[in-house]
Design a protein around this motif. Structure first.
Motif, PDB file in Angstrom:
ATOM      1  N   SER B 104      -1.088   1.467   9.674  1.00  0.00           N
ATOM      2  CA  SER B 104      -0.104   1.120   8.643  1.00  0.00           C
ATOM      3  C   SER B 104       0.051   2.248   7.634  1.00  0.00           C
ATOM      4  O   SER B 104       1.176   2.568   7.234  1.00  0.00           O
ATOM      5  N   VAL B 105      -1.073   2.848   7.219  1.00  0.00           N
ATOM      6  CA  VAL B 105      -1.002   3.974   6.281  1.00  0.00           C
ATOM      7  C   VAL B 105      -0.110   5.059   6.872  1.00  0.00           C
ATOM      8  O   VAL B 105       0.811   5.562   6.220  1.00  0.00           O
ATOM      9  N   ALA B 106      -0.347   5.397   8.150  1.00  0.00           N
ATOM     10  CA  ALA B 106       0.399   6.476   8.801  1.00  0.00           C
ATOM     11  C   ALA B 106       1.891   6.153   8.860  1.00  0.00           C
ATOM     12  O   ALA B 106       2.727   6.982   8.511  1.00  0.00           O
ATOM     13  N   MET B 117       2.483   2.828   1.171  1.00  0.00           N
ATOM     14  CA  MET B 117       1.499   3.812   1.612  1.00  0.00           C
ATOM     15  C   MET B 117       0.260   3.728   0.715  1.00  0.00           C
ATOM     16  O   MET B 117      -0.872   3.619   1.200  1.00  0.00           O
ATOM     17  N   TRP B 118       0.487   3.705  -0.620  1.00  0.00           N
ATOM     18  CA  TRP B 118      -0.653   3.644  -1.547  1.00  0.00           C
ATOM     19  C   TRP B 118      -1.364   2.300  -1.477  1.00  0.00           C
ATOM     20  O   TRP B 118      -2.590   2.206  -1.599  1.00  0.00           O
ATOM     21  N   LEU B 119      -0.568   1.252  -1.251  1.00  0.00           N
ATOM     22  CA  LEU B 119      -1.151  -0.080  -1.127  1.00  0.00           C
ATOM     23  C   LEU B 119      -2.139  -0.123   0.044  1.00  0.00           C
ATOM     24  O   LEU B 119      -3.277  -0.587  -0.075  1.00  0.00           O
ATOM     25  N   THR B 120      -1.688   0.381   1.217  1.00  0.00           N
ATOM     26  CA  THR B 120      -2.553   0.332   2.399  1.00  0.00           C
ATOM     27  C   THR B 120      -3.716   1.315   2.287  1.00  0.00           C
ATOM     28  O   THR B 120      -4.808   1.051   2.783  1.00  0.00           O
ATOM     29  N   ILE B 121      -3.478   2.448   1.584  1.00  0.00           N
ATOM     30  CA  ILE B 121      -4.592   3.390   1.366  1.00  0.00           C
ATOM     31  C   ILE B 121      -5.686   2.720   0.530  1.00  0.00           C
ATOM     32  O   ILE B 121      -6.883   2.892   0.786  1.00  0.00           O
ATOM     33  N   THR B 122      -5.268   1.916  -0.454  1.00  0.00           N
ATOM     34  CA  THR B 122      -6.250   1.211  -1.293  1.00  0.00           C
ATOM     35  C   THR B 122      -7.083   0.248  -0.440  1.00  0.00           C
ATOM     36  O   THR B 122      -8.309   0.178  -0.576  1.00  0.00           O
ATOM     37  N   VAL B 123      -6.423  -0.504   0.446  1.00  0.00           N
ATOM     38  CA  VAL B 123      -7.147  -1.429   1.321  1.00  0.00           C
ATOM     39  C   VAL B 123      -8.149  -0.652   2.174  1.00  0.00           C
ATOM     40  O   VAL B 123      -9.321  -1.043   2.318  1.00  0.00           O
ATOM     41  N   LEU B 124      -7.701   0.478   2.728  1.00  0.00           N
ATOM     42  CA  LEU B 124      -8.577   1.306   3.560  1.00  0.00           C
ATOM     43  C   LEU B 124      -9.772   1.804   2.754  1.00  0.00           C
ATOM     44  O   LEU B 124     -10.908   1.816   3.233  1.00  0.00           O
ATOM     45  N   ALA B 125      -9.518   2.196   1.487  1.00  0.00           N
ATOM     46  CA  ALA B 125     -10.592   2.694   0.626  1.00  0.00           C
ATOM     47  C   ALA B 125     -11.645   1.610   0.394  1.00  0.00           C
ATOM     48  O   ALA B 125     -12.846   1.887   0.419  1.00  0.00           O
ATOM     49  N   VAL B 126     -11.198   0.363   0.199  1.00  0.00           N
ATOM     50  CA  VAL B 126     -12.150  -0.743  -0.001  1.00  0.00           C
ATOM     51  C   VAL B 126     -13.007  -0.928   1.260  1.00  0.00           C
ATOM     52  O   VAL B 126     -14.220  -1.139   1.186  1.00  0.00           O
ATOM     53  N   LEU B 127     -12.372  -0.824   2.435  1.00  0.00           N
ATOM     54  CA  LEU B 127     -13.107  -0.990   3.684  1.00  0.00           C
ATOM     55  C   LEU B 127     -14.120   0.141   3.874  1.00  0.00           C
ATOM     56  O   LEU B 127     -15.258  -0.100   4.308  1.00  0.00           O
TER      57      LEU B 127
END
Lengths: 293, 137
Positions: B104-106, B117-127
Protein backbone atom coordinates in the motif's frame (compact mmCIF):
# COMPACT_ATOMS: atom_id res chain seq x y z
CA UNK A 1 -9.24 -30.37 33.91
CA UNK A 2 -7.74 -31.70 30.74
CA UNK A 3 -4.40 -30.17 29.90
CA UNK A 4 -3.21 -30.39 26.35
CA UNK A 5 0.41 -30.81 27.35
CA UNK A 6 -0.17 -33.81 29.61
CA UNK A 7 -1.67 -36.00 26.91
CA UNK A 8 0.06 -38.88 25.19
CA UNK A 9 -0.55 -41.46 22.46
CA UNK A 10 -3.96 -41.49 20.81
CA UNK A 11 -5.34 -38.90 23.23
CA UNK A 12 -3.10 -36.33 21.63
CA UNK A 13 -4.46 -37.13 18.18
CA UNK A 14 -7.99 -36.70 19.53
CA UNK A 15 -7.12 -33.40 21.16
CA UNK A 16 -5.43 -32.29 17.94
CA UNK A 17 -8.54 -33.13 15.92
CA UNK A 18 -10.74 -31.28 18.40
CA UNK A 19 -8.38 -28.28 18.33
CA UNK A 20 -8.54 -28.10 14.52
CA UNK A 21 -12.32 -28.46 14.62
CA UNK A 22 -12.74 -25.65 17.18
CA UNK A 23 -10.39 -23.41 15.16
CA UNK A 24 -12.34 -24.19 12.00
CA UNK A 25 -15.59 -23.09 13.69
CA UNK A 26 -13.93 -19.94 15.08
CA UNK A 27 -12.53 -19.07 11.64
CA UNK A 28 -15.85 -19.60 9.88
CA UNK A 29 -18.01 -17.76 12.42
CA UNK A 30 -15.43 -15.00 12.79
CA UNK A 31 -15.37 -14.45 9.04
CA UNK A 32 -19.15 -14.36 8.67
CA UNK A 33 -19.41 -11.68 11.36
CA UNK A 34 -16.17 -9.81 10.62
CA UNK A 35 -14.76 -10.54 14.07
CA UNK A 36 -11.78 -12.79 13.64
CA UNK A 37 -12.91 -15.44 16.06
CA UNK A 38 -10.51 -14.60 18.90
CA UNK A 39 -13.45 -14.21 21.27
CA UNK A 40 -14.16 -17.92 20.76
CA UNK A 41 -10.54 -19.08 20.59
CA UNK A 42 -9.31 -17.72 23.93
CA UNK A 43 -12.10 -19.19 26.11
CA UNK A 44 -11.99 -22.46 24.13
CA UNK A 45 -8.25 -22.86 24.69
CA UNK A 46 -8.44 -21.91 28.37
CA UNK A 47 -11.61 -23.80 29.27
CA UNK A 48 -11.53 -26.85 26.95
CA UNK A 49 -7.81 -27.41 26.57
CA UNK A 50 -6.49 -26.10 29.89
CA UNK A 51 -4.02 -23.81 28.15
CA UNK A 52 -2.38 -21.01 30.16
CA UNK A 53 -3.93 -17.61 29.33
CA UNK A 54 -0.86 -15.98 27.75
CA UNK A 55 -0.35 -18.96 25.46
CA UNK A 56 -4.06 -18.94 24.61
CA UNK A 57 -3.88 -15.23 23.74
CA UNK A 58 -0.82 -15.74 21.52
CA UNK A 59 -2.44 -18.67 19.67
CA UNK A 60 -5.64 -16.69 19.32
CA UNK A 61 -3.77 -13.77 17.71
CA UNK A 62 -2.31 -16.23 15.20
CA UNK A 63 -5.84 -17.45 14.52
CA UNK A 64 -7.07 -13.87 14.04
CA UNK A 65 -4.33 -13.24 11.47
CA UNK A 66 -5.22 -16.50 9.71
CA UNK A 67 -8.88 -15.48 9.55
CA UNK A 68 -7.97 -12.07 8.20
CA UNK A 69 -5.54 -13.31 5.54
CA UNK A 70 -7.80 -16.14 4.42
CA UNK A 71 -10.98 -14.12 4.11
CA UNK A 72 -9.69 -10.64 3.28
CA UNK A 73 -8.08 -11.81 0.03
CA UNK A 74 -11.56 -12.73 -1.22
CA UNK A 75 -13.31 -9.62 0.16
CA UNK A 76 -10.68 -7.22 -1.22
CA UNK A 77 -10.85 -8.86 -4.64
CA UNK A 78 -14.64 -8.52 -4.66
CA UNK A 79 -14.42 -4.85 -3.70
CA UNK A 80 -16.39 -5.37 -0.46
CA UNK A 81 -13.55 -4.01 1.68
CA UNK A 82 -13.19 -0.23 1.95
CA UNK A 83 -9.38 -0.03 1.77
CA UNK A 84 -9.22 3.67 2.67
CA UNK A 85 -11.29 3.34 5.84
CA UNK A 86 -9.38 0.19 6.77
CA UNK A 87 -6.01 1.90 6.49
CA UNK A 88 -7.28 5.07 8.17
CA UNK A 89 -8.51 3.17 11.25
CA UNK A 90 -5.48 0.86 11.28
CA UNK A 91 -3.30 3.65 12.63
CA UNK A 92 -5.34 3.55 15.85
CA UNK A 93 -5.74 -0.23 16.05
CA UNK A 94 -2.03 -0.92 15.43
CA UNK A 95 -0.94 1.52 18.16
CA UNK A 96 -3.54 0.04 20.51
CA UNK A 97 -2.45 -3.51 19.64
CA UNK A 98 1.18 -2.71 20.40
CA UNK A 99 0.39 -1.05 23.74
CA UNK A 100 -2.03 -3.82 24.79
CA UNK A 101 0.47 -6.57 24.05
CA UNK A 102 3.30 -4.79 25.89
CA UNK A 103 1.10 -4.40 29.00
CA UNK A 104 0.06 -8.04 28.76
CA UNK A 105 3.56 -9.56 28.52
CA UNK A 106 5.19 -7.21 31.03
CA UNK A 107 2.97 -5.81 33.80
CA UNK A 108 0.42 -8.63 33.64
CA UNK A 109 2.88 -11.45 32.83
CA UNK A 110 2.50 -13.00 36.28
CA UNK A 111 -1.19 -12.17 36.67
CA UNK A 112 -3.06 -14.44 34.31
CA UNK A 113 -6.19 -14.28 36.45
CA UNK A 114 -6.46 -10.53 35.82
CA UNK A 115 -6.44 -11.17 32.08
CA UNK A 116 -9.06 -13.90 32.45
CA UNK A 117 -11.25 -11.53 34.47
CA UNK A 118 -10.58 -8.60 32.11
CA UNK A 119 -12.05 -10.76 29.38
CA UNK A 120 -15.47 -10.70 31.06
CA UNK A 121 -16.42 -6.99 30.79
CA UNK A 122 -14.89 -6.71 27.31
CA UNK A 123 -16.90 -9.67 26.05
CA UNK A 124 -20.10 -8.49 27.72
CA UNK A 125 -19.63 -4.98 26.33
CA UNK A 126 -19.12 -6.44 22.88
CA UNK A 127 -22.22 -8.60 23.24
CA UNK A 128 -24.22 -5.55 24.31
CA UNK A 129 -22.94 -3.48 21.35
CA UNK A 130 -23.83 -6.34 19.01
CA UNK A 131 -27.27 -6.70 20.55
CA UNK A 132 -28.11 -2.99 20.44
CA UNK A 133 -27.03 -2.64 16.82
CA UNK A 134 -28.60 -5.87 15.59
CA UNK A 135 -31.19 -4.11 13.45
CA UNK A 136 -29.15 -1.04 12.55
CA UNK A 137 -29.13 -0.15 8.92
CA UNK A 138 -27.30 2.58 7.13
CA UNK A 139 -28.85 5.90 6.23
CA UNK A 140 -28.00 6.96 2.69
CA UNK A 141 -29.06 10.56 3.41
CA UNK A 142 -26.33 11.27 6.00
CA UNK A 143 -23.58 13.57 4.69
CA UNK A 144 -19.89 12.72 5.29
CA UNK A 145 -18.24 14.49 8.24
CA UNK A 146 -15.23 16.79 7.75
CA UNK A 147 -12.58 14.21 8.57
CA UNK A 148 -14.11 11.60 6.31
CA UNK A 149 -14.50 14.11 3.47
CA UNK A 150 -10.87 15.13 3.91
CA UNK A 151 -9.62 11.53 3.77
CA UNK A 152 -12.23 10.58 1.14
CA UNK A 153 -13.53 7.59 3.08
CA UNK A 154 -16.90 7.23 1.34
CA UNK A 155 -17.26 4.09 -0.70
CA UNK A 156 -19.46 1.63 -2.50
CA UNK A 157 -19.72 -2.07 -3.17
CA UNK A 158 -21.64 -4.35 -5.45
CA UNK A 159 -24.29 -6.32 -3.60
CA UNK A 160 -24.58 -9.83 -5.01
CA UNK A 161 -28.01 -10.41 -3.51
CA UNK A 162 -29.77 -7.33 -4.89
CA UNK A 163 -27.42 -7.02 -7.91
CA UNK A 164 -27.00 -3.33 -7.22
CA UNK A 165 -24.18 -0.96 -6.33
CA UNK A 166 -24.52 0.26 -2.76
CA UNK A 167 -23.06 3.73 -2.14
CA UNK A 168 -22.47 5.08 1.34
CA UNK A 169 -21.06 8.14 3.07
CA UNK A 170 -18.98 7.90 6.24
CA UNK A 171 -19.89 9.88 9.33
CA UNK A 172 -18.46 10.39 12.84
CA UNK A 173 -15.00 9.19 11.74
CA UNK A 174 -13.26 10.90 14.70
CA UNK A 175 -15.21 8.85 17.24
CA UNK A 176 -14.70 5.80 15.03
CA UNK A 177 -10.94 6.36 15.17
CA UNK A 178 -11.01 6.56 18.97
CA UNK A 179 -13.01 3.33 19.18
CA UNK A 180 -10.51 1.69 16.84
CA UNK A 181 -7.80 2.52 19.39
CA UNK A 182 -9.80 0.77 22.13
CA UNK A 183 -10.37 -2.17 19.82
CA UNK A 184 -6.61 -2.42 19.18
CA UNK A 185 -5.78 -2.33 22.90
CA UNK A 186 -8.32 -5.10 23.59
CA UNK A 187 -6.74 -7.07 20.78
CA UNK A 188 -3.19 -6.93 22.09
CA UNK A 189 -4.27 -7.43 25.69
CA UNK A 190 -6.74 -10.27 25.22
CA UNK A 191 -5.86 -11.87 21.89
CA UNK A 192 -9.09 -10.96 20.16
CA UNK A 193 -9.19 -9.36 16.70
CA UNK A 194 -11.05 -6.31 17.89
CA UNK A 195 -13.63 -6.82 15.18
CA UNK A 196 -16.22 -6.98 17.88
CA UNK A 197 -15.68 -3.24 18.37
CA UNK A 198 -14.79 -2.41 14.76
CA UNK A 199 -17.99 -3.77 13.26
CA UNK A 200 -20.49 -1.91 15.49
CA UNK A 201 -18.29 1.22 15.26
CA UNK A 202 -18.25 1.16 11.47
CA UNK A 203 -21.82 -0.07 11.05
CA UNK A 204 -23.80 1.79 13.71
CA UNK A 205 -21.58 4.85 14.16
CA UNK A 206 -19.79 5.50 10.88
CA UNK A 207 -22.74 4.48 8.72
CA UNK A 208 -21.12 1.66 6.72
CA UNK A 209 -23.47 -1.07 5.49
CA UNK A 210 -23.07 -4.30 7.48
CA UNK A 211 -21.32 -6.23 4.68
CA UNK A 212 -18.81 -3.44 4.01
CA UNK A 213 -18.21 -3.01 7.76
CA UNK A 214 -17.53 -6.69 8.37
CA UNK A 215 -15.34 -7.06 5.25
CA UNK A 216 -13.34 -3.96 6.23
CA UNK A 217 -12.99 -5.20 9.80
CA UNK A 218 -11.76 -8.60 8.57
CA UNK A 219 -9.17 -6.76 6.49
CA UNK A 220 -8.02 -4.60 9.45
CA UNK A 221 -7.74 -7.22 12.17
CA UNK A 222 -4.78 -8.90 10.44
CA UNK A 223 -2.63 -5.81 10.94
CA UNK A 224 -3.98 -5.18 14.45
CA UNK A 225 -3.17 -8.74 15.51
CA UNK A 226 0.24 -8.66 13.76
CA UNK A 227 1.40 -5.86 16.04
CA UNK A 228 0.46 -7.95 19.09
CA UNK A 229 1.53 -11.33 17.69
CA UNK A 230 5.07 -10.11 16.96
CA UNK A 231 5.47 -9.17 20.64
CA UNK A 232 4.13 -12.54 21.85
CA UNK A 233 6.23 -14.39 19.27
CA UNK A 234 9.49 -12.94 20.53
CA UNK A 235 8.34 -13.33 24.14
CA UNK A 236 8.18 -17.09 23.42
CA UNK A 237 4.44 -17.35 24.06
CA UNK A 238 3.55 -18.71 20.61
CA UNK A 239 3.52 -22.48 21.30
CA UNK A 240 3.90 -24.33 18.04
CA UNK A 241 1.94 -27.41 19.11
CA UNK A 242 -1.09 -25.20 19.62
CA UNK A 243 -0.62 -22.29 17.21
CA UNK A 244 0.21 -24.46 14.16
CA UNK A 245 -2.95 -26.63 14.17
CA UNK A 246 -4.99 -23.56 15.16
CA UNK A 247 -3.68 -21.65 12.11
CA UNK A 248 -4.60 -24.51 9.76
CA UNK A 249 -8.10 -24.97 11.18
CA UNK A 250 -8.87 -21.26 11.20
CA UNK A 251 -7.61 -20.74 7.65
CA UNK A 252 -9.79 -23.54 6.34
CA UNK A 253 -12.83 -22.14 8.17
CA UNK A 254 -12.28 -18.56 7.01
CA UNK A 255 -11.62 -19.52 3.39
CA UNK A 256 -14.81 -21.55 3.25
CA UNK A 257 -16.91 -18.88 4.99
CA UNK A 258 -15.58 -16.02 2.83
CA UNK A 259 -16.76 -17.82 -0.30
CA UNK A 260 -20.28 -18.19 1.08
CA UNK A 261 -20.54 -14.99 3.11
CA UNK A 262 -23.17 -13.44 0.84
CA UNK A 263 -25.56 -16.31 1.54
CA UNK A 264 -25.35 -16.04 5.33
CA UNK A 265 -28.31 -14.70 7.32
CA UNK A 266 -26.30 -12.00 9.09
CA UNK A 267 -29.01 -10.94 11.54
CA UNK A 268 -29.69 -14.49 12.76
CA UNK A 269 -25.97 -15.04 13.20
CA UNK A 270 -25.73 -11.97 15.40
CA UNK A 271 -28.24 -13.51 17.83
CA UNK A 272 -26.28 -16.75 17.98
CA UNK A 273 -23.13 -14.77 18.45
CA UNK A 274 -24.47 -12.75 21.39
CA UNK A 275 -25.53 -16.02 23.08
CA UNK A 276 -22.08 -17.57 22.67
CA UNK A 277 -20.41 -14.41 23.96
CA UNK A 278 -22.50 -14.28 27.14
CA UNK A 279 -21.79 -17.96 27.80
CA UNK A 280 -18.06 -17.43 27.23
CA UNK A 281 -18.08 -14.44 29.60
CA UNK A 282 -19.79 -16.41 32.37
CA UNK A 283 -17.39 -19.34 32.01
CA UNK A 284 -14.37 -17.05 32.06
CA UNK A 285 -15.75 -15.32 35.15
CA UNK A 286 -16.15 -18.69 36.87
CA UNK A 287 -12.58 -19.62 35.87
CA UNK A 288 -11.18 -16.25 36.93
CA UNK A 289 -12.56 -16.43 40.46
CA UNK A 290 -11.48 -20.04 40.80
CA UNK A 291 -14.74 -22.00 40.56
CA UNK A 292 -13.53 -23.89 37.51
CA UNK A 293 -10.22 -25.80 37.49
CA UNK B 1 -5.49 13.39 -5.67
CA UNK B 2 -6.99 14.32 -9.02
CA UNK B 3 -10.32 16.09 -8.81
CA UNK B 4 -12.49 13.04 -8.29
CA UNK B 5 -16.13 14.03 -7.95
CA UNK B 6 -17.54 13.95 -4.44
CA UNK B 7 -20.94 12.57 -5.36
CA UNK B 8 -23.31 14.84 -3.56
CA UNK B 9 -27.04 14.94 -4.07
CA UNK B 10 -26.81 14.97 -7.86
CA UNK B 11 -28.29 11.93 -9.56
CA UNK B 12 -25.45 9.40 -9.87
CA UNK B 13 -25.93 7.09 -12.84
CA UNK B 14 -23.33 4.59 -11.59
CA UNK B 15 -21.05 4.11 -8.60
CA UNK B 16 -17.53 5.46 -8.69
CA UNK B 17 -14.75 3.10 -9.71
CA UNK B 18 -12.06 2.33 -7.08
CA UNK B 19 -9.59 4.74 -8.77
CA UNK B 20 -12.14 7.52 -8.45
CA UNK B 21 -12.51 6.69 -4.78
CA UNK B 22 -8.80 7.27 -4.25
CA UNK B 23 -7.77 3.60 -4.34
CA UNK B 24 -4.75 3.36 -6.69
CA UNK B 25 -5.19 1.21 -9.78
CA UNK B 26 -4.05 -2.34 -9.12
CA UNK B 27 -4.00 -2.00 -5.33
CA UNK B 28 -6.97 -4.29 -4.77
CA UNK B 29 -5.53 -7.01 -6.99
CA UNK B 30 -2.01 -6.80 -5.51
CA UNK B 31 -3.20 -6.75 -1.88
CA UNK B 32 -5.52 -9.66 -2.53
CA UNK B 33 -2.73 -11.67 -4.18
CA UNK B 34 -0.24 -10.86 -1.41
CA UNK B 35 -2.69 -12.05 1.25
CA UNK B 36 -3.44 -15.23 -0.67
CA UNK B 37 0.23 -15.91 -1.47
CA UNK B 38 1.33 -15.45 2.15
CA UNK B 39 -1.47 -17.69 3.33
CA UNK B 40 -0.64 -20.50 0.88
CA UNK B 41 3.09 -20.32 1.70
CA UNK B 42 2.33 -20.45 5.42
CA UNK B 43 -0.02 -23.44 5.04
CA UNK B 44 2.58 -25.35 2.99
CA UNK B 45 5.30 -24.73 5.62
CA UNK B 46 3.02 -25.65 8.54
CA UNK B 47 1.86 -28.80 6.74
CA UNK B 48 5.48 -29.85 6.07
CA UNK B 49 6.15 -29.30 9.77
CA UNK B 50 3.13 -31.36 10.80
CA UNK B 51 4.07 -34.20 8.44
CA UNK B 52 7.60 -34.16 9.84
CA UNK B 53 6.12 -34.37 13.35
CA UNK B 54 4.16 -37.44 12.29
CA UNK B 55 7.13 -39.23 10.68
CA UNK B 56 9.92 -38.07 12.98
CA UNK B 57 9.34 -36.55 16.39
CA UNK B 58 5.86 -37.60 17.29
CA UNK B 59 4.05 -35.87 20.13
CA UNK B 60 7.29 -34.60 21.68
CA UNK B 61 6.62 -31.54 19.51
CA UNK B 62 4.01 -30.49 22.01
CA UNK B 63 6.57 -29.72 24.68
CA UNK B 64 7.07 -25.95 24.81
CA UNK B 65 10.07 -24.61 22.88
CA UNK B 66 12.87 -22.69 24.50
CA UNK B 67 13.51 -19.02 23.73
CA UNK B 68 12.92 -17.83 20.20
CA UNK B 69 15.90 -17.42 17.91
CA UNK B 70 16.34 -17.05 14.16
CA UNK B 71 19.52 -19.16 14.26
CA UNK B 72 17.71 -22.07 15.88
CA UNK B 73 14.92 -21.76 13.33
CA UNK B 74 17.34 -21.78 10.39
CA UNK B 75 19.24 -24.79 11.66
CA UNK B 76 15.92 -26.50 12.38
CA UNK B 77 14.96 -26.14 8.73
CA UNK B 78 18.35 -27.33 7.49
CA UNK B 79 18.08 -30.43 9.69
CA UNK B 80 14.43 -31.05 8.73
CA UNK B 81 13.32 -30.51 12.33
CA UNK B 82 9.53 -29.90 12.49
CA UNK B 83 9.79 -26.82 14.67
CA UNK B 84 11.86 -25.00 12.05
CA UNK B 85 9.11 -25.33 9.46
CA UNK B 86 6.26 -24.66 11.89
CA UNK B 87 7.95 -21.53 13.21
CA UNK B 88 8.78 -20.22 9.74
CA UNK B 89 5.20 -20.95 8.62
CA UNK B 90 3.77 -18.96 11.52
CA UNK B 91 6.21 -16.09 10.98
CA UNK B 92 5.19 -15.95 7.30
CA UNK B 93 1.55 -15.83 8.42
CA UNK B 94 2.17 -13.05 10.97
CA UNK B 95 4.14 -11.02 8.40
CA UNK B 96 1.55 -11.42 5.62
CA UNK B 97 -0.58 -8.45 6.78
CA UNK B 98 2.65 -6.45 7.10
CA UNK B 99 3.44 -7.21 3.45
CA UNK B 100 0.18 -5.70 2.26
CA UNK B 101 0.94 -2.52 4.22
CA UNK B 102 4.27 -2.32 2.37
CA UNK B 103 2.44 -2.76 -0.97
CA UNK B 104 0.00 0.00 0.00
CA UNK B 105 2.83 2.41 0.83
CA UNK B 106 4.38 1.74 -2.59
CA UNK B 107 1.17 2.14 -4.59
CA UNK B 108 -0.10 5.21 -2.74
CA UNK B 109 3.24 6.97 -3.23
CA UNK B 110 3.37 5.92 -6.89
CA UNK B 111 -0.11 7.34 -7.44
CA UNK B 112 0.89 10.62 -5.79
CA UNK B 113 -1.52 10.31 -2.85
CA UNK B 114 0.75 11.86 -0.21
CA UNK B 115 -1.95 11.78 2.46
CA UNK B 116 -2.41 8.01 2.34
CA UNK B 117 1.27 7.40 1.69
CA UNK B 118 2.10 8.96 5.09
CA UNK B 119 -0.86 7.24 6.70
CA UNK B 120 0.33 3.78 5.58
CA UNK B 121 3.96 4.62 6.42
CA UNK B 122 2.81 5.38 9.98
CA UNK B 123 1.07 1.98 10.23
CA UNK B 124 4.23 0.30 8.92
CA UNK B 125 6.34 2.21 11.47
CA UNK B 126 4.13 0.94 14.33
CA UNK B 127 4.53 -2.63 13.06
CA UNK B 128 8.32 -2.27 12.83
CA UNK B 129 8.28 -0.83 16.35
CA UNK B 130 6.45 -3.99 17.47
CA UNK B 131 9.30 -6.12 16.13
CA UNK B 132 11.90 -3.93 17.84
CA UNK B 133 10.03 -3.95 21.16
CA UNK B 134 9.52 -7.72 20.85
CA UNK B 135 13.22 -8.39 20.26
CA UNK B 136 14.30 -6.14 23.15
CA UNK B 137 11.70 -7.50 25.59
Amino acid sequence: MLSYFDLGGTDILLALALLILVSFAAGALGTLLGLGGGLFMVPALVLLFGVEIHIAIAASLVSVIATSCGAASTFVEEGLTNLRIGMFLEIATAVGGLVGAIVSVTILAAHGEILILAFVPVVLLAALAMYLTRRTDTRPDLPPDRLSARFRLSGSYYDVRTQKDVDYHVTRSGTGLALAGVSGAASGLLGVGGGVFNVPAMNALMNLPMRAASATSTFMIGVTASAGALIYLFAGDVYLGIAAPVSLGTLAGSLLASRHQFKAPVHGLKGLFVGILVLAALLMLARGVGWLG
Amino acid sequence: MSGAPEDGGSTPTRSLRPEERGVPRGLQGLVSRALRGGTVLSVVLVLIGMILVAVRDGPSLLTPPSAFSFGAMASGIVHLAPFGFLLLGLIVLVLTPVSRVVISVALFSASGDRQFMWLTITVLAVLILSVIVGVIA
